[in-house]
Design a protein around this motif. Structure first.
Motif, short mmCIF file in Angstrom:
data_model
loop_
_atom_site.label_atom_id
_atom_site.label_comp_id
_atom_site.label_asym_id
_atom_site.label_seq_id
_atom_site.Cartn_x
_atom_site.Cartn_y
_atom_site.Cartn_z
N GLU A 21 48.24 56.48 39.85
CA GLU A 21 48.78 55.85 38.64
C GLU A 21 49.96 54.93 38.97
O GLU A 21 50.10 53.86 38.39
N ALA A 22 50.79 55.35 39.91
CA ALA A 22 51.92 54.51 40.32
C ALA A 22 51.39 53.22 40.97
O ALA A 22 51.91 52.13 40.70
N GLU A 23 50.35 53.34 41.79
CA GLU A 23 49.79 52.15 42.43
C GLU A 23 49.19 51.20 41.41
O GLU A 23 49.35 49.98 41.52
N ARG A 24 48.53 51.73 40.39
CA ARG A 24 47.97 50.89 39.33
C ARG A 24 49.09 50.10 38.65
O ARG A 24 48.97 48.90 38.41
N ALA A 25 50.20 50.76 38.36
CA ALA A 25 51.34 50.08 37.73
C ALA A 25 51.90 49.01 38.65
O ALA A 25 52.19 47.89 38.21
N ILE A 26 52.05 49.32 39.92
CA ILE A 26 52.59 48.36 40.89
C ILE A 26 51.72 47.11 40.93
O ILE A 26 52.22 45.99 40.82
N ARG A 27 50.44 47.28 41.08
CA ARG A 27 49.54 46.12 41.19
C ARG A 27 49.54 45.27 39.92
O ARG A 27 49.58 44.04 39.99
N ALA A 78 48.15 45.30 27.98
CA ALA A 78 46.78 44.82 27.82
C ALA A 78 45.96 44.99 29.11
O ALA A 78 44.74 45.12 29.05
N TRP A 79 46.62 45.01 30.25
CA TRP A 79 45.94 45.11 31.53
C TRP A 79 45.69 46.54 31.98
O TRP A 79 44.93 46.77 32.91
N ILE A 80 46.37 47.49 31.36
CA ILE A 80 46.24 48.89 31.80
C ILE A 80 45.50 49.67 30.73
O ILE A 80 45.95 49.77 29.59
N ASP A 81 44.34 50.21 31.09
CA ASP A 81 43.53 50.99 30.15
C ASP A 81 44.35 52.12 29.54
O ASP A 81 44.98 52.89 30.27
N GLY A 82 44.32 52.19 28.22
CA GLY A 82 44.98 53.28 27.52
C GLY A 82 46.48 53.12 27.36
O GLY A 82 47.13 54.00 26.81
N ALA A 83 47.04 52.02 27.85
CA ALA A 83 48.49 51.83 27.76
C ALA A 83 48.89 51.38 26.37
O ALA A 83 48.13 50.73 25.66
#
Length: 129
Positions: A21-27, A78-83
């Protein structure tokens, strides 16, 4: 700063249950930031980040216009599912504050000059009014 350290700092700041999850946020956040930075500031920041982060920052999509901080957070959501905007603000803060630590004060000053007012708070570096 190496990848493992950067990832762990973002994971801790964002209180993510997993490194994934941290990597998803970073990218996501660095891709959006890269679309708004140009020139030597983007290259200098990339040079201070782990290679994985630098590649994301240096290969951004192109922004048609600079996003103010609120729109930057909405774009992240908008780029992160469920955010939601609230969780995206948390993601942005965790990533950008870690990037700011890697950048140092002088580079952060230059970066903030390129961005619309209010990004200082997203980076965790409030500027005097």
């Amino acid at each position: 700063m190496n990848w493992e350290t950067f990832l762990d700092q973002v994971k801790d700041r964002g209180e993510y249950p997993s490194r994934r999850e941290a990597e998803r946020a970073i990218r996501t956040v660095l891709a959006l930031l890269g679309a708004h930075l140009v020139g030597t500031e983007r290259a200098d920041l990339a040079a201070r980040l782990p290679e994985t982060c630098a590649l994301v920052l240096l290969n951004p999509m192109h922004a048609s216009e600079p996003l103010d901080p609120e729109r930057f957070v909405r774009a992240t959501a908008a780029w992160i599912d469920g955010a939601t905007e609230k969780t995206a603000a948390w993601d942005v803060s965790a990533v950008l504050s870690t990037a700011a630590d890697a950048a140092g004060d002088e580079l952060m000053r230059r970066i903030l000059l390129q961005l619309p007012p209010g990004y200082d708070l997203l980076f965790g570096h409030p500027q005097p009014v």
